[in-house]
Design an enzyme around this catalytic site. Structure first.
Site: not given
Ligand code: GRF
Length: 208
Positions: A16, A18, A113, A149, A177-178
């Site tokens: 989690g 992100n 992604h 995707d 970057q995410e």
């Molecule tokens: C991230 O690398 C995202 O791009 C992929 O799964 C991972 C999730 O990471 N879909 P987190 O759970 O948000 O740390």
């Protein structure tokens, strides 16, 4: 007059980070939205702990308790409705969104992604990039359609892939970057600045 905030529901299966980036950007006022519920298909997902730490309802929905994917997703939709969700963010959610979810939130489900789509779809985007030997990879926030995707791309960020990179090295570089582009995409959505036209997403100008 106070601005009505977008209500975000997050679906996550794992750590989690992100989710955390989105929560922080909302709390910091950079994104006019609020995460109202976090749902996970895994009881032990750290994403649920993060939600609880922020006083956000954290719900585990066990797919195995439901006879079909439709029933399972109906339960998810019920939770999302309960918390008035406008936008669903998949953040490390390890399942394909099915018909029930897609039909319940048309053009209102996003995913992140860890590769520059349409390259390296599916699992382990970072490992695929390292093994392929590309020099540039990155991450993509896109709207979710019925495919894996494949939905319209909202934002991408690129990072270099170095010759000596391991999967972990590249993952860390991409993850940074995410955490920047996912909140940015939520912000654009919250501001009503995303227009989907077929495969393309147009970003409308913001108000000065
Ligand atoms: C991230 O690398 C995202 O791009 C992929 O799964 C991972 C999730 O990471 N879909 P987190 O759970 O948000 O740390």
């Amino acid at each position: 007059m106070p601005v009505k905030k977008l209500r975000v529901g997050v679906l996550a299966s794992g750590r989690g980070s992100n989710l955390q980036a989105i929560i922080d950007a909302c709390a910091g006022g950079e994104v006019p939205a609020v995460v109202t519920v976090v749902v996970s298909d895994r009881a032990g997902a750290y994403a649920l702990d993060r939600a609880r730490q922020h006083g956000i309802p954290a719900v585990h929905i066990h797919p195995a308790y439901y006879g079909t994917k439709e029933e399972y997703e109906n339960r998810i939709v019920l939770e999302m409705r309960e918390y008035g969700v406008d936008l669903v963010c998949l953040a490390g959610y390890m399942r394909l969104a099915g018909r029930v979810l897609l039909d319940s939130f048309p053009d209102s489900i996003m995913n992140i992604h860890p590769a520059l789509l349409p390259s390296f779809k599916g699992l382990h985007g970072q490992r695929q990039a390292v093994e392929y030997g590309v020099k540039i990879s990155g991450c993509t926030v896109h709207f979710v359609d019925g495919g894996m995707d494949t939905g319209p791309i909202i934002i991408q960020a690129a990072v270099p892939v170095l010759a000596e990179d391991t999967e972990e090295d590249l993952s860390a570089r991409i993850l940074e970057q995410e955490h920047s582009i996912y909140p940015e995409a939520v912000k654009l959505f919250a501001e009503g600045r995303l227009r989907i036209d077929g495969k393309k997403v147009f970003i409308l100008p913001g108000r000065e």
